[in-house]
Design a protein around this motif. Structure first.
Motif, PDB file in Angstrom:
ATOM      1  N   VAL A  25       4.147 -17.045  -1.284  1.00 38.19           N
ATOM      2  CA  VAL A  25       4.835 -16.379  -2.392  1.00 38.19           C
ATOM      3  C   VAL A  25       5.858 -15.361  -1.897  1.00 38.19           C
ATOM      4  N   PHE A  26       5.507 -14.573  -0.880  1.00 38.70           N
ATOM      5  CA  PHE A  26       6.375 -13.467  -0.469  1.00 38.70           C
ATOM      6  C   PHE A  26       7.138 -13.711   0.841  1.00 38.70           C
ATOM      7  N   LEU A  27       6.542 -14.414   1.795  1.00 33.12           N
ATOM      8  CA  LEU A  27       7.162 -14.534   3.108  1.00 33.12           C
ATOM      9  C   LEU A  27       8.047 -15.769   3.244  1.00 33.12           C
ATOM     10  N   ALA A  28       7.659 -16.850   2.608  1.00 30.83           N
ATOM     11  CA  ALA A  28       8.436 -18.085   2.743  1.00 30.83           C
ATOM     12  C   ALA A  28       9.845 -17.986   2.158  1.00 30.83           C
ATOM     13  N   LEU A  79      10.587  -6.414  -0.253  1.00 26.43           N
ATOM     14  CA  LEU A  79       9.217  -6.762  -0.639  1.00 26.43           C
ATOM     15  C   LEU A  79       8.535  -7.703   0.364  1.00 26.43           C
ATOM     16  N   PRO A  80       9.228  -8.682   0.934  1.00 22.86           N
ATOM     17  CA  PRO A  80       8.551  -9.523   1.931  1.00 22.86           C
ATOM     18  C   PRO A  80       8.013  -8.732   3.115  1.00 22.86           C
ATOM     19  N   LEU A  81       8.782  -7.738   3.580  1.00 22.98           N
ATOM     20  CA  LEU A  81       8.301  -6.900   4.681  1.00 22.98           C
ATOM     21  C   LEU A  81       7.062  -6.129   4.256  1.00 22.98           C
ATOM     22  N   THR A  82       7.108  -5.527   3.066  1.00 27.46           N
ATOM     23  CA  THR A  82       5.956  -4.767   2.579  1.00 27.46           C
ATOM     24  C   THR A  82       4.760  -5.687   2.366  1.00 27.46           C
ATOM     25  N   ALA A  83       4.997  -6.890   1.860  1.00 27.12           N
ATOM     26  CA  ALA A  83       3.909  -7.852   1.661  1.00 27.12           C
ATOM     27  C   ALA A  83       3.285  -8.243   2.994  1.00 27.12           C
ATOM     28  N   PHE A  84       4.111  -8.394   4.013  1.00 23.63           N
ATOM     29  CA  PHE A  84       3.576  -8.698   5.349  1.00 23.63           C
ATOM     30  C   PHE A  84       2.662  -7.573   5.825  1.00 23.63           C
ATOM     31  N   THR A 103      -0.586  -7.690   3.907  1.00 21.20           N
ATOM     32  CA  THR A 103      -1.413  -8.788   4.390  1.00 21.20           C
ATOM     33  C   THR A 103      -2.113  -8.404   5.681  1.00 21.20           C
ATOM     34  N   ALA A 104      -1.374  -7.770   6.586  1.00 20.77           N
ATOM     35  CA  ALA A 104      -1.970  -7.324   7.851  1.00 20.77           C
ATOM     36  C   ALA A 104      -3.044  -6.274   7.597  1.00 20.77           C
ATOM     37  N   MET A 105      -2.829  -5.368   6.643  1.00 23.33           N
ATOM     38  CA  MET A 105      -3.828  -4.363   6.310  1.00 23.33           C
ATOM     39  C   MET A 105      -5.100  -5.018   5.771  1.00 23.33           C
ATOM     40  N   THR A 106      -4.929  -6.064   4.954  1.00 22.81           N
ATOM     41  CA  THR A 106      -6.078  -6.762   4.385  1.00 22.81           C
ATOM     42  C   THR A 106      -6.871  -7.474   5.471  1.00 22.81           C
ATOM     43  N   VAL A 107      -6.170  -8.127   6.395  1.00 23.04           N
ATOM     44  CA  VAL A 107      -6.852  -8.778   7.512  1.00 23.04           C
ATOM     45  C   VAL A 107      -7.586  -7.737   8.353  1.00 23.04           C
ATOM     46  N   ASP A 108      -6.954  -6.594   8.582  1.00 20.79           N
ATOM     47  CA  ASP A 108      -7.603  -5.534   9.345  1.00 20.79           C
ATOM     48  C   ASP A 108      -8.815  -4.989   8.603  1.00 20.79           C
TER      49      ASP A 108
END
Length: 359
Positions: free
Chosen positions: A285-288, A327-332, A335-340
Protein backbone atom coordinates in the motif's frame (compact mmCIF):
# COMPACT_ATOMS: atom_id res chain seq x y z
CA UNK A 1 -2.29 -0.06 -6.16
CA UNK A 2 -4.38 2.69 -7.68
CA UNK A 3 -7.52 0.63 -7.07
CA UNK A 4 -6.44 0.05 -3.47
CA UNK A 5 -5.94 3.75 -2.81
CA UNK A 6 -9.14 4.68 -4.59
CA UNK A 7 -10.99 2.26 -2.32
CA UNK A 8 -9.25 3.54 0.80
CA UNK A 9 -9.98 7.15 -0.09
CA UNK A 10 -13.69 6.62 -0.78
CA UNK A 11 -14.81 3.47 1.01
CA UNK A 12 -12.87 3.38 4.29
CA UNK A 13 -14.94 5.68 6.46
CA UNK A 14 -13.37 8.84 5.03
CA UNK A 15 -10.58 8.17 7.54
CA UNK A 16 -8.33 10.86 6.09
CA UNK A 17 -10.70 13.74 6.77
CA UNK A 18 -10.19 15.85 9.88
CA UNK A 19 -13.74 17.12 10.27
CA UNK A 20 -14.70 15.03 13.30
CA UNK A 21 -14.69 17.77 15.93
CA UNK A 22 -16.92 18.26 18.96
CA UNK A 23 -20.59 18.18 17.91
CA UNK A 24 -22.92 21.16 18.48
CA UNK A 25 -22.94 22.04 22.16
CA UNK A 26 -26.01 22.97 24.20
CA UNK A 27 -25.72 23.77 27.93
CA UNK A 28 -27.66 21.25 30.07
CA UNK A 29 -30.37 22.32 32.48
CA UNK A 30 -28.32 20.88 35.33
CA UNK A 31 -24.57 20.65 35.18
CA UNK A 32 -23.55 17.12 36.27
CA UNK A 33 -20.75 16.43 38.70
CA UNK A 34 -17.34 15.44 37.33
CA UNK A 35 -14.15 13.98 38.76
CA UNK A 36 -10.98 14.39 36.72
CA UNK A 37 -8.66 11.39 37.24
CA UNK A 38 -4.98 11.86 36.38
CA UNK A 39 -2.71 8.81 36.68
CA UNK A 40 0.86 10.09 37.05
CA UNK A 41 4.14 8.18 37.32
CA UNK A 42 7.34 10.25 37.41
CA UNK A 43 5.72 13.27 35.79
CA UNK A 44 7.39 16.09 37.70
CA UNK A 45 8.83 17.48 34.47
CA UNK A 46 5.47 18.14 32.79
CA UNK A 47 3.08 18.72 35.71
CA UNK A 48 3.94 22.43 36.20
CA UNK A 49 2.67 22.98 32.64
CA UNK A 50 -0.34 20.67 32.59
CA UNK A 51 -1.87 20.40 36.06
CA UNK A 52 -2.63 24.13 36.38
CA UNK A 53 -4.70 23.90 33.18
CA UNK A 54 -6.95 21.33 34.86
CA UNK A 55 -7.24 23.25 38.11
CA UNK A 56 -8.19 26.37 36.13
CA UNK A 57 -11.12 24.76 34.28
CA UNK A 58 -14.21 26.94 33.97
CA UNK A 59 -16.97 24.56 34.93
CA UNK A 60 -20.43 25.67 36.13
CA UNK A 61 -21.09 22.46 38.09
CA UNK A 62 -19.31 20.49 40.79
CA UNK A 63 -15.87 19.25 39.73
CA UNK A 64 -12.65 18.10 41.36
CA UNK A 65 -9.26 16.79 40.26
CA UNK A 66 -7.79 13.54 41.58
CA UNK A 67 -4.12 13.00 40.81
CA UNK A 68 -3.07 9.42 41.50
CA UNK A 69 0.67 9.31 42.16
CA UNK A 70 1.63 5.92 40.75
CA UNK A 71 4.60 5.26 43.06
CA UNK A 72 6.73 7.99 41.51
CA UNK A 73 10.36 8.45 42.42
CA UNK A 74 10.70 12.08 41.34
CA UNK A 75 8.41 13.86 43.81
CA UNK A 76 5.37 13.95 41.52
CA UNK A 77 2.89 13.88 44.41
CA UNK A 78 4.56 16.64 46.43
CA UNK A 79 4.88 18.81 43.36
CA UNK A 80 1.17 18.37 42.61
CA UNK A 81 0.23 19.37 46.14
CA UNK A 82 2.31 22.50 45.79
CA UNK A 83 0.61 23.44 42.53
CA UNK A 84 -2.79 23.13 44.21
CA UNK A 85 -2.00 26.08 46.47
CA UNK A 86 -3.40 28.47 43.85
CA UNK A 87 -7.14 28.99 43.45
CA UNK A 88 -9.05 26.61 41.21
CA UNK A 89 -10.74 23.22 41.30
CA UNK A 90 -10.06 21.22 44.48
CA UNK A 91 -7.23 18.70 44.15
CA UNK A 92 -6.77 15.36 45.88
CA UNK A 93 -3.42 13.56 45.62
CA UNK A 94 -3.27 9.89 46.58
CA UNK A 95 -1.03 6.86 46.05
CA UNK A 96 -2.50 3.40 45.41
CA UNK A 97 0.56 1.24 46.03
CA UNK A 98 2.01 -1.24 43.55
CA UNK A 99 -0.50 -2.86 41.19
CA UNK A 100 -1.63 -6.44 41.88
CA UNK A 101 -0.83 -9.22 39.45
CA UNK A 102 -2.78 -8.88 36.22
CA UNK A 103 -3.10 -5.10 36.39
CA UNK A 104 -1.13 -2.50 34.45
CA UNK A 105 0.15 0.29 36.63
CA UNK A 106 -1.83 2.96 34.82
CA UNK A 107 -5.15 1.15 35.07
CA UNK A 108 -4.55 0.33 38.73
CA UNK A 109 -4.02 4.05 39.30
CA UNK A 110 -7.13 4.90 37.28
CA UNK A 111 -9.23 2.40 39.25
CA UNK A 112 -7.95 3.95 42.47
CA UNK A 113 -8.98 7.37 41.21
CA UNK A 114 -12.44 6.12 40.23
CA UNK A 115 -12.95 4.70 43.73
CA UNK A 116 -11.80 8.01 45.23
CA UNK A 117 -14.23 9.93 43.01
CA UNK A 118 -17.32 8.20 44.43
CA UNK A 119 -20.77 8.66 42.94
CA UNK A 120 -20.08 11.43 40.43
CA UNK A 121 -21.95 11.67 37.14
CA UNK A 122 -18.90 11.70 34.88
CA UNK A 123 -15.24 10.75 35.01
CA UNK A 124 -12.63 12.50 32.88
CA UNK A 125 -9.52 10.39 32.38
CA UNK A 126 -6.57 12.45 31.22
CA UNK A 127 -2.83 11.82 31.10
CA UNK A 128 -0.37 13.90 33.08
CA UNK A 129 1.26 15.28 29.93
CA UNK A 130 -1.98 16.77 28.56
CA UNK A 131 -2.68 20.50 28.78
CA UNK A 132 -6.32 21.58 28.48
CA UNK A 133 -7.91 24.80 27.33
CA UNK A 134 -10.02 26.51 30.04
CA UNK A 135 -13.32 25.36 28.53
CA UNK A 136 -12.38 21.75 27.78
CA UNK A 137 -14.32 20.16 30.63
CA UNK A 138 -17.43 22.23 29.96
CA UNK A 139 -17.37 21.35 26.25
CA UNK A 140 -16.85 17.63 26.87
CA UNK A 141 -19.76 17.49 29.30
CA UNK A 142 -22.08 19.31 26.90
CA UNK A 143 -21.10 16.85 24.16
CA UNK A 144 -21.82 13.90 26.45
CA UNK A 145 -25.11 15.33 27.63
CA UNK A 146 -26.20 15.34 24.01
CA UNK A 147 -26.74 11.58 24.21
CA UNK A 148 -23.23 10.11 24.44
CA UNK A 149 -21.70 7.92 27.13
CA UNK A 150 -18.05 8.35 26.19
CA UNK A 151 -16.52 11.41 24.54
CA UNK A 152 -12.84 11.43 23.63
CA UNK A 153 -10.61 13.97 21.94
CA UNK A 154 -7.28 13.06 20.40
CA UNK A 155 -4.89 15.65 21.75
CA UNK A 156 -2.68 17.68 19.46
CA UNK A 157 0.69 15.99 19.86
CA UNK A 158 3.90 17.98 19.97
CA UNK A 159 5.46 18.35 16.51
CA UNK A 160 8.37 20.74 16.85
CA UNK A 161 11.56 18.85 15.99
CA UNK A 162 12.26 17.47 12.51
CA UNK A 163 11.56 13.88 13.61
CA UNK A 164 8.34 14.89 15.38
CA UNK A 165 7.14 16.75 12.29
CA UNK A 166 7.83 13.70 10.14
CA UNK A 167 6.35 11.02 12.38
CA UNK A 168 3.69 12.55 14.66
CA UNK A 169 1.11 13.68 12.05
CA UNK A 170 1.46 10.30 10.36
CA UNK A 171 0.85 8.59 13.71
CA UNK A 172 -2.58 10.24 13.91
CA UNK A 173 -3.22 9.48 10.22
CA UNK A 174 -2.42 5.78 10.70
CA UNK A 175 -4.53 5.67 13.87
CA UNK A 176 -7.48 7.07 11.93
CA UNK A 177 -6.85 4.49 9.22
CA UNK A 178 -7.08 1.72 11.81
CA UNK A 179 -10.09 3.27 13.54
CA UNK A 180 -11.98 5.60 11.16
CA UNK A 181 -13.53 8.20 13.41
CA UNK A 182 -16.84 8.22 11.54
CA UNK A 183 -17.24 4.49 12.15
CA UNK A 184 -16.26 4.90 15.80
CA UNK A 185 -18.98 7.52 16.15
CA UNK A 186 -21.67 5.46 14.42
CA UNK A 187 -23.85 3.33 16.72
CA UNK A 188 -24.33 0.96 13.78
CA UNK A 189 -20.62 0.18 13.37
CA UNK A 190 -18.61 -2.13 15.61
CA UNK A 191 -15.44 -0.01 15.38
CA UNK A 192 -14.49 1.39 18.78
CA UNK A 193 -11.56 3.54 19.86
CA UNK A 194 -10.66 6.43 22.12
CA UNK A 195 -7.63 8.62 22.74
CA UNK A 196 -6.40 8.01 26.27
CA UNK A 197 -5.19 11.53 26.88
CA UNK A 198 -8.75 12.88 27.07
CA UNK A 199 -11.69 10.55 27.72
CA UNK A 200 -14.92 11.59 29.45
CA UNK A 201 -17.14 8.64 30.41
CA UNK A 202 -20.48 8.37 32.15
CA UNK A 203 -19.78 6.64 35.47
CA UNK A 204 -22.93 4.52 35.60
CA UNK A 205 -22.35 3.17 32.10
CA UNK A 206 -18.74 2.34 32.96
CA UNK A 207 -19.86 0.47 36.07
CA UNK A 208 -22.54 -1.45 34.18
CA UNK A 209 -19.93 -2.49 31.61
CA UNK A 210 -17.71 -3.99 34.32
CA UNK A 211 -15.63 -1.00 35.38
CA UNK A 212 -11.88 -0.53 34.96
CA UNK A 213 -11.33 -4.03 36.35
CA UNK A 214 -12.77 -5.44 33.13
CA UNK A 215 -9.76 -4.10 31.17
CA UNK A 216 -7.20 -4.24 33.99
CA UNK A 217 -4.45 -5.88 31.93
CA UNK A 218 -4.88 -3.83 28.75
CA UNK A 219 -1.73 -2.14 27.48
CA UNK A 220 -3.66 -0.17 24.84
CA UNK A 221 -6.14 0.90 27.47
CA UNK A 222 -7.93 3.69 25.59
CA UNK A 223 -9.12 1.41 22.78
CA UNK A 224 -10.00 -1.28 25.33
CA UNK A 225 -12.11 1.20 27.30
CA UNK A 226 -13.98 2.33 24.19
CA UNK A 227 -14.66 -1.26 23.17
CA UNK A 228 -15.92 -2.04 26.66
CA UNK A 229 -18.39 0.84 26.65
CA UNK A 230 -19.59 0.33 23.08
CA UNK A 231 -20.00 -3.43 23.47
CA UNK A 232 -22.19 -2.75 26.51
CA UNK A 233 -24.51 -0.61 24.41
CA UNK A 234 -23.01 2.78 25.20
CA UNK A 235 -22.70 5.44 22.54
CA UNK A 236 -19.16 6.70 22.02
CA UNK A 237 -17.59 9.60 20.13
CA UNK A 238 -14.00 10.29 19.08
CA UNK A 239 -12.67 13.36 17.34
CA UNK A 240 -9.72 15.69 16.97
CA UNK A 241 -9.00 18.37 19.53
CA UNK A 242 -8.31 22.06 19.15
CA UNK A 243 -7.59 23.08 22.75
CA UNK A 244 -6.16 19.84 24.16
CA UNK A 245 -2.40 19.46 23.71
CA UNK A 246 0.25 16.93 24.67
CA UNK A 247 3.40 18.64 25.95
CA UNK A 248 5.53 15.49 26.15
CA UNK A 249 8.57 15.87 23.90
CA UNK A 250 9.87 13.15 21.60
CA UNK A 251 12.83 15.05 20.14
CA UNK A 252 14.85 12.10 18.83
CA UNK A 253 13.97 9.27 16.51
CA UNK A 254 14.84 6.88 19.35
CA UNK A 255 12.17 8.47 21.58
CA UNK A 256 9.48 8.13 18.92
CA UNK A 257 10.68 4.63 18.07
CA UNK A 258 10.22 3.49 21.66
CA UNK A 259 6.79 5.14 21.89
CA UNK A 260 5.55 3.06 18.94
CA UNK A 261 7.53 -0.13 19.49
CA UNK A 262 6.46 -0.64 23.09
CA UNK A 263 2.87 -1.46 22.08
CA UNK A 264 2.74 -2.02 18.30
CA UNK A 265 2.96 -5.81 18.54
CA UNK A 266 0.31 -5.76 21.25
CA UNK A 267 -1.96 -4.06 18.70
CA UNK A 268 -1.40 -7.15 16.53
CA UNK A 269 -2.33 -9.43 19.43
CA UNK A 270 1.22 -10.87 19.41
CA UNK A 271 0.38 -12.81 16.25
CA UNK A 272 3.22 -13.66 13.81
CA UNK A 273 0.58 -14.11 11.10
CA UNK A 274 -0.85 -10.63 11.66
CA UNK A 275 2.68 -9.24 11.76
CA UNK A 276 3.49 -10.81 8.39
CA UNK A 277 0.23 -9.51 6.95
CA UNK A 278 0.93 -6.02 8.28
CA UNK A 279 4.43 -5.92 6.78
CA UNK A 280 3.12 -7.16 3.44
CA UNK A 281 0.22 -4.72 3.50
CA UNK A 282 2.44 -1.73 4.32
CA UNK A 283 4.81 -2.74 1.52
CA UNK A 284 2.05 -3.02 -1.08
CA UNK A 285 0.00 0.00 0.00
CA UNK A 286 2.68 2.53 0.97
CA UNK A 287 6.08 1.42 -0.37
CA UNK A 288 5.28 -0.02 -3.79
CA UNK A 289 3.72 3.14 -5.33
CA UNK A 290 6.84 5.34 -5.08
CA UNK A 291 9.11 2.40 -5.90
CA UNK A 292 7.23 1.77 -9.16
CA UNK A 293 6.19 5.34 -9.97
CA UNK A 294 8.92 5.82 -12.58
CA UNK A 295 7.79 2.73 -14.49
CA UNK A 296 4.01 2.77 -14.03
CA UNK A 297 1.57 5.65 -14.30
CA UNK A 298 -1.03 3.89 -12.07
CA UNK A 299 1.65 3.58 -9.37
CA UNK A 300 2.50 7.26 -9.74
CA UNK A 301 -1.19 8.19 -9.46
CA UNK A 302 -1.53 5.95 -6.42
CA UNK A 303 1.37 7.82 -4.77
CA UNK A 304 -0.24 11.17 -5.57
CA UNK A 305 -3.61 9.98 -4.22
CA UNK A 306 -1.88 8.74 -1.06
CA UNK A 307 -0.28 12.17 -0.62
CA UNK A 308 -3.60 13.91 -1.29
CA UNK A 309 -5.32 12.00 1.52
CA UNK A 310 -2.66 13.32 3.89
CA UNK A 311 -3.34 16.98 3.07
CA UNK A 312 -6.05 17.51 5.75
CA UNK A 313 -3.77 16.05 8.44
CA UNK A 314 -0.88 18.16 7.20
CA UNK A 315 -3.07 21.27 7.54
CA UNK A 316 -4.16 20.22 11.00
CA UNK A 317 -0.52 20.00 12.09
CA UNK A 318 0.45 23.08 10.03
CA UNK A 319 2.75 21.14 7.77
CA UNK A 320 3.26 21.74 4.03
CA UNK A 321 0.67 20.08 1.81
CA UNK A 322 3.43 18.26 -0.05
CA UNK A 323 4.55 16.51 3.14
CA UNK A 324 2.22 13.65 2.20
CA UNK A 325 4.76 12.64 -0.44
CA UNK A 326 6.94 11.49 2.47
CA UNK A 327 4.30 9.07 3.74
CA UNK A 328 6.14 6.07 2.22
CA UNK A 329 9.25 6.96 4.24
CA UNK A 330 7.20 7.34 7.42
CA UNK A 331 5.36 4.08 6.68
CA UNK A 332 8.70 2.31 6.28
CA UNK A 333 9.79 3.61 9.70
CA UNK A 334 6.52 2.50 11.31
CA UNK A 335 6.87 -0.93 9.73
CA UNK A 336 10.39 -1.22 11.13
CA UNK A 337 9.13 -0.10 14.56
CA UNK A 338 6.41 -2.77 14.45
CA UNK A 339 8.91 -5.48 13.53
CA UNK A 340 11.16 -4.28 16.35
CA UNK A 341 8.18 -4.40 18.72
CA UNK A 342 7.74 -8.08 17.83
CA UNK A 343 11.47 -8.68 18.30
CA UNK A 344 11.33 -7.14 21.78
CA UNK A 345 8.35 -9.32 22.67
CA UNK A 346 10.10 -12.49 21.50
CA UNK A 347 13.15 -11.53 23.59
CA UNK A 348 10.99 -10.95 26.67
CA UNK A 349 11.44 -7.19 26.51
CA UNK A 350 8.01 -6.25 25.21
CA UNK A 351 5.72 -3.54 26.57
CA UNK A 352 7.88 -1.45 28.91
CA UNK A 353 6.93 1.85 30.44
CA UNK A 354 8.73 3.76 33.19
CA UNK A 355 10.36 0.78 34.83
CA UNK A 356 7.49 -1.68 34.37
CA UNK A 357 7.26 -4.58 31.94
CA UNK A 358 4.01 -6.18 30.79
CA UNK A 359 3.81 -9.55 29.08
Amino acid sequence: MLAVWSGLAVCHGWFWRTDQRLPPLVPPRRWPSVAVVVPARDEAEVLPTTLPTLLAQRYPGQARVILVDDNSGDGTGDLARGLAASAGLPLTVSTPGEPPAGWTGKLWAVAHGVAEAGAVDYLLFTDADIAHGPGTLEDLVMAAEGGRDLVSQMALLRAETAWERLIVPAFVYFFAMLYPFRRVNSPRARTAAAAGGCVLVRRTVLEEAGGIAAIRGAVIDDVALARLVKSAGGRIWLGLAETVHSVRPYPRLADLWHMVARSAYTQLRHSPLLLAGTVLGMAVVFLAPPALAAFSWPAALAWLLMAATFVPMARYYRRPRASGLLLPLTAFLYTAMTVDSARRHWLGRGARWKGRHYE
